[in-house]
Design an enzyme around this catalytic site. Structure first.
Site, short mmCIF file in Angstrom:
data_model
loop_
_atom_site.label_atom_id
_atom_site.label_comp_id
_atom_site.label_asym_id
_atom_site.label_seq_id
_atom_site.Cartn_x
_atom_site.Cartn_y
_atom_site.Cartn_z
N SER A 448 -72.20 -3.32 6.36
CA SER A 448 -71.11 -3.01 5.44
C SER A 448 -71.31 -3.65 4.07
O SER A 448 -70.58 -3.33 3.13
CB SER A 448 -69.77 -3.49 6.02
N HIS A 469 -73.56 3.53 6.68
CA HIS A 469 -72.38 2.71 6.91
C HIS A 469 -71.16 3.56 7.25
O HIS A 469 -70.67 4.33 6.42
CB HIS A 469 -72.08 1.85 5.68
N GLU A 481 -71.36 6.07 4.14
CA GLU A 481 -72.11 5.70 2.94
C GLU A 481 -73.59 5.72 3.29
O GLU A 481 -74.04 4.97 4.17
CB GLU A 481 -71.69 4.31 2.46
N ASN A 519 -66.21 -0.95 0.02
CA ASN A 519 -65.88 -2.37 0.21
C ASN A 519 -65.97 -3.16 -1.08
O ASN A 519 -65.20 -4.10 -1.31
CB ASN A 519 -66.79 -2.98 1.28
#
Length: 701
Positions: A448, A469, A481, A519
């Site tokens: 992540s 991800h 992702e 994130n």
């Protein structure tokens, strides 16, 4: 003008003909009106100005026929109609919106005025204006093969404005209308299955797809001759259209508050219009009110952002503009290393979508046992819901090997690791994998936040390692992702995008930068929340302020969902990479280190855990921030980070950020993701000195 617009094509049954499915007397000459845009089922029928003109011309002809006894309206193969052409909404002003509403009302009303029975045969996907035109018919049948039936408009910050809010409560009852128009739309645009549409009263008959058209024609013949009548209580199943209305409205308004927090007016306008119809309002006046509402909402920022967002996720992202032209590797066996909570979810998804031999590898037999329970339990649920046959479920279960040995991974050509976020651990796993898989196998990491290139740097073939991800829960969130590290092969990237597509996920490419897209932005955006604690704001106050943007949850609710320690780890990665703007507040570190599953104790009504609340330190002489200040500071921080991500090449285009935030972080369509919202509000100009979304899409140019 396009020559592929939806045309309304009239044909007629022969005079005196009788359906092969019916022994009743011949009904006479029937008209069959078919909606068809001349494309395959992947290009559904939509309604634009040309389509409405075509319908008007067909009705001109139909009204000139003196011997027609009934009309059946249907669509091309697998498709009824999915409503208005959304591309026409971009840049719409109030006058244009009002004119569009009037045009649809005028031509659809002519169907209601026909002097003979009319029946809509819903043979396939039926949404928005497609369901509205069906409601203008006297009767409706629905095929068991119809893919989806829905009113998605409120999801797009408008409402069904071609009679939907007025006719749905009259036909199906107020509660069913509210559920279909507002509740389903706000519940991630949930669609009705044919059985549910029938049970809610939106169709009078549910007919097997194998004989659907013939049986629908036969029903119309019987209705014309009087051999059969359909008794529908006024207002649908409930009898009285207003029965239970007050409770249903109160529940729906509370639901809308919880979902959009007042950030878009669409659900509230829709509920007001449904209430008007359910309380006996005049239909002509109801149409005028729909036109007024459309003139208000369609030009508004929320609807315009929704049109932009819809194009991103339904058109642009599905084209995978980042995907190399290289051929993807043909997969014959896949493996997941790490069978914990995330790994088990990844295993279940790969098994169900790819239907290939699957190896679940872990060092702990107990973890493997729980993983097996999860994967087989998910298959059992599908069987119980009738979405998977027992034999197929047994076959899929037999494809899985649960093992502690890397030897069982041998022969896998797609391997994804899902272990703890530790660089040394991931490097060791990839080194072990390289000993057993072929040189051409693709290795993927579900990291992540960590560097994919660093993870692969000690390998003999680092060019085959990609980032892949997922977001939790894997079965629900559609984003993946796809991280492109320096030196990765085109085949590896093409394979990753191909796998994403086969998994029915949307892959968005980003460069190998710390925390990638979602994130990284959430950490910057939510960092404001932690700082607000120091100003004296409490947890719930901060969460409610952020949710006032229309977001599904506040920062501290999100921290609890992803895990406090996971959130801290991501923050640490970003603080190391960008210490100038990612600073870990002592409050956040203390909260993450606390022995609590999250900030809120949901077993105690959602109160803040006492040990969490007691850890918070407030600055001396601090003044709490207002809700507007909290939102503004968060958006300004996000605007700065978005601009930096564009400048440093994390993404090719702001549209990549918006797609990621919509599909991975739940940013609503009516915000248009993040960048579009920052542009609309002028914050990006103020912070970055420019709009983030440009006229040129750099990912496709």
């Amino acid at each position: 003008m396009s020559d592929t617009y939806t045309r309304f094509k009239l044909t007629y049954t022969p005079l005196g003909a009788r359906s092969a499915y019916d022994d009743s007397p011949a009904a006479g000459r029937l008209a069959i009106l078919t909606m068809d845009n001349g494309r395959d089922y992947k290009k559904p029928n939509t309604f634009g100005e040309q389509a409405l003109n075509s319908l008007s011309e067909a009705l001109d002809e139909l009204e000139s026929q003196t011997d027609v006894k009934g009309l059946l309206l249907t669509g091309k193969q697998f498709i009824f109609a999915v409503g208005a052409d959304l591309t026409s909404f971009a840049g719409m002003d109030a006058d244009g919106a009002r004119a569009g509403g009037q045009g649809g009302h005028a031509v659809f009303a002519r169907i209601m005025d026909l002097p003979f029975p009319t029946l809509a045969a819903i043979n396939g996907a039926c949404m928005g204006g497609g369901l509205e035109i069906a409601l203008h018919c006297d009767y409706r049948t629905v095929s068991t093969g119809a893919a989806a039936i829905a009113f998605p408009e409120v999801f797009l910050s408008i409402f069904p404005a071609w009679g939907g809010t007025q006719l749905a409560p009259r036909v199906a009852g107020a509660k069913n209308a509210i559920d279909a128009i507002v509740v389903d739309a706000l519940n991630n645009n949930r669609m009705m299955k044919p059985q549910q549409a029938f049970e809610r009263g939106f169709a009078d008959r549910l007919i097997d797809s194998a004989v659907f058209l013939d049986e629908s024609v036969a029903l119309l013949e019987r209705l014309v001759t009087g051999e059969e009548t359909i008794e529908r209580p006024a207002g649908g199943e409930g009898g009285d259209p207003a029965e239970g209305l007050d409770e249903a409205l109160a529940n729906a308004r509370a639901f809308a508050d919880a979902k959009v927090h007042g950030a878009t007016r669409a659900p509230y306008v829709a509920l007001d219009l449904i209430e008007f119809a359910a309380r006996g309002g005049d239909l002509a006046e109801g149409r005028r009110r729909e036109q007024d509402g459309l003139a208000e909402l369609l030009p508004a920022p929320q609807a315009q952002a929704s049109v932009y967002a819809f194009d991103l996720v339904q058109n642009r992202a599905k084209k995978q503009p980042w995907r190399p032209e290289a051929a993807p590797r043909r997969l014959q066996k896949v493996a997941v290393v790490g069978a914990g909570l995330m790994g088990a979810q990844l295993g279940a998804l790969h098994l169900q979508r790819l239907e290939l031999p699957l190896v679940m590898k872990d060092i702990d037999e107990g973890v493997l046992g729980r993983c097996r329970e999860h994967i087989e339990g998910e298959l059992d649920k599908l069987v119980q819901k009738g979405r998977l046959k027992p034999g197929k479920a047994a076959f899929l279960k037999g494809l899985v090997t649960y093992t502690t040995s890397y030897e069982d991974v041998r022969g896998a050509d797609w391997v994804i690791e899902a272990v703890l976020e530790r660089m040394d651990l991931k490097q060791a796993i990839f080194a072990d994998l390289e000993e057993v898989v072929e040189e051409s196998a693709i290795l993927a990491t579900n990291t992540s936040s960590l560097s994919v290139a660093e993870m692969a740097q000690k390998l003999s073939h680092p060019e085959r390692v990609v980032g892949f991800h997922f977001f939790n829960p894997v079965a629900v969130l559609p984003l993946v992702e796809v991280i492109r590290p320096e030196g990765v092969s085109d085949e590896a990237m093409a394979t990753a995008f191909d796998v994403a597509k086969k998994l029915k996920k949307t892959g968005v490419q980003c460069a190998d930068r710390p925390a990638f897209i979602v994130n990284r932005l959430l950490s910057r955006f939510n960092g404001t929340a932690v700082r607000a604690l120091r100003r004296g704001n409490d947890f719930k106050e901060i969460d409610e302020a952020i949710k006032g943007l229309g977001l599904p949850m506040g920062p501290f609710e999100l921290f609890g969902l992803v895990g406090l320690k996971v959130a801290l780890h991501t923050a640490q990665t970003l603080a190391e990479a960008f210490p100038d703007r990612f600073v870990i507040d002592d409050n956040f570190r203390a909260i993450a280190d606390a022995d609590a599953p999250g900030v809120y104790d949901w077993s105690a009504g959602g109160e803040v855990h006492a040990q969490i609340r007691d850890l918070v330190q407030v600055d001396e002489d601090a003044t709490p921030m207002t809700a507007d200040e909290i939102r503004r500071v968060a958006l300004e921080a996000a605007a700065d980070e978005c601009a930096r991500m564009l400048d440093d090449g994390t993404v090719a285009d702001a549209r990549d950020i918006d797609t990621g935030m919509i599909l991975g972080a739940g940013f609503p369509f009516f915000m248009g993701g993040l960048c579009r919202h920052l542009d609309q509000t002028g914050i990006s100009q103020q912070v970055a000195g420019r709009d983030l979304v440009t006229s040129t899409d750099h990912a496709q140019s």
